[in-house]
Every structure is written in structure tokens, then in C-alpha cells.
Design a protein around this motif. Sequence first.
Motif, PDB file in Angstrom:
ATOM      1  N   UNK A 104     -53.463 -28.481 -57.622  1.00 45.60           N
ATOM      2  CA  UNK A 104     -54.268 -29.459 -56.822  1.00 45.60           C
ATOM      3  C   UNK A 104     -53.859 -30.981 -56.803  1.00 45.60           C
ATOM      4  N   UNK A 105     -52.644 -31.396 -56.928  1.00 48.42           N
ATOM      5  CA  UNK A 105     -52.115 -32.584 -56.793  1.00 48.42           C
ATOM      6  C   UNK A 105     -51.915 -33.177 -55.555  1.00 48.42           C
ATOM      7  N   UNK A 106     -52.253 -34.439 -55.283  1.00 44.03           N
ATOM      8  CA  UNK A 106     -51.893 -34.958 -53.954  1.00 44.03           C
ATOM      9  C   UNK A 106     -52.858 -36.107 -53.566  1.00 44.03           C
ATOM     10  N   UNK A 107     -52.557 -36.512 -52.530  1.00 44.88           N
ATOM     11  CA  UNK A 107     -53.609 -37.773 -51.960  1.00 44.88           C
ATOM     12  C   UNK A 107     -53.465 -37.501 -50.486  1.00 44.88           C
ATOM     13  N   UNK A 108     -54.455 -38.398 -50.032  1.00 50.23           N
ATOM     14  CA  UNK A 108     -54.747 -38.368 -48.497  1.00 50.23           C
ATOM     15  C   UNK A 108     -55.057 -39.799 -48.343  1.00 50.23           C
ATOM     16  N   UNK A 109     -54.389 -40.604 -47.191  1.00 44.55           N
ATOM     17  CA  UNK A 109     -54.743 -41.771 -46.507  1.00 44.55           C
ATOM     18  C   UNK A 109     -55.441 -41.565 -45.310  1.00 44.55           C
ATOM     19  N   UNK A 110     -56.118 -42.553 -45.048  1.00 50.19           N
ATOM     20  CA  UNK A 110     -56.913 -42.560 -43.746  1.00 50.19           C
ATOM     21  C   UNK A 110     -57.464 -44.159 -43.527  1.00 50.19           C
ATOM     22  N   UNK A 111     -57.677 -44.313 -42.452  1.00 50.60           N
ATOM     23  CA  UNK A 111     -58.365 -45.735 -41.865  1.00 50.60           C
ATOM     24  C   UNK A 111     -59.709 -45.435 -41.477  1.00 50.60           C
ATOM     25  N   UNK A 112     -60.617 -46.437 -41.851  1.00 51.30           N
ATOM     26  CA  UNK A 112     -61.997 -46.690 -41.644  1.00 51.30           C
ATOM     27  C   UNK A 112     -61.997 -48.302 -41.017  1.00 51.30           C
ATOM     28  N   UNK A 113     -61.851 -48.623 -39.742  1.00 51.60           N
ATOM     29  CA  UNK A 113     -61.796 -50.026 -39.414  1.00 51.60           C
ATOM     30  C   UNK A 113     -60.583 -50.687 -39.707  1.00 51.60           C
ATOM     31  N   UNK A 114     -60.579 -51.773 -40.714  1.00 53.71           N
ATOM     32  CA  UNK A 114     -59.463 -52.494 -41.196  1.00 53.71           C
ATOM     33  C   UNK A 114     -59.165 -52.171 -42.783  1.00 53.71           C
ATOM     34  N   UNK A 115     -59.979 -50.995 -43.064  1.00 52.52           N
ATOM     35  CA  UNK A 115     -60.027 -50.479 -44.552  1.00 52.52           C
ATOM     36  C   UNK A 115     -59.108 -49.153 -44.643  1.00 52.52           C
ATOM     37  N   UNK A 116     -58.045 -49.247 -45.635  1.00 50.77           N
ATOM     38  CA  UNK A 116     -57.403 -48.063 -45.830  1.00 50.77           C
ATOM     39  C   UNK A 116     -57.954 -47.372 -47.089  1.00 50.77           C
TER      40      UNK A 116
END
Length: 135
Positions: A104-116
Motif C-alpha cells: 500500500x505504498x504511494x501518494x496522491x496530490x490534489x489542489x484545493x484552491x491555491x493549496x496543494x
Amino acid sequence: MPPNLTGYYRFVSQENMDNYLRALDINVVLRKLVCLLKPDKEIIHTGDHMVIRTITSLRDYVMDFDLGVQFEEDLGPVDGRKCQTTVSWEGDQLVCEQLGEKRNRGWRHWLEGDQLHLRMTAEDEVCVQVFQKVK
């Protein structure tokens, strides 16, 4: 169409980093040091190619990859392991799957407004970091 994540982001906060690092078998001294770091992120997103730099006072870590193409990632600077990594879009989230010794190794990025936002997983642990876009 997925968002373009290009930008420079400053560290705002993190939760559960110590337990996440423990799941990766990082020794206690290095865990304590890493928990004190406040990394910045620089992302260059050009079509299906991305470069993600994690910048700290200790060392930088650079991921340079094509979306949807599996590659061998050398995580030596992080935990001394190598894994087979694939990064792709799931809706508006950039998702990384790292196949290797840890489940279960990994990551995810997403934006909420100007925040990563960054959600990292290893085994049953989850660490969340938030960054503010500055340029």
C-alpha cells in the motif's frame, strides 16, 4: 481535463509523519529529523511529463517521469529501497503507486484552491501534508 499543477508551493502543515516513516522502517533518529523539516514543492507539469522536486534543508528529492509509464524509482535518499512506480490521473488527483517491499505504498496530490495536498501511504499508515502555492 486534469489540472496543471505547475508551481512552487511552501509547506503549511503535516499530520502523522512519524508513524508513516515508522511504517517504512526509518530509524528513530532520522524520523525525528524528518518530522522537523518543512519541505517546499516545485512542480513542472508539461503535457504528459512531470518533474516534482521536494526541497528541504537536508536534501532534495526529484521525481522526473512520464504519466502512465511505469519506471524504476530509486528511493535510496528516502528509505534505501527501489520500487516500480506509476503516476497517473484519477479525476483531478495525481496518483502514484509504488510497488515493492512495502504494501500500500504511494501518494496522491490534489489542489484545493491555491493549496496543494499530499496524502502519502505505506502499509496501514497515512501522512497528509498541505502546501500553499506561492508562484
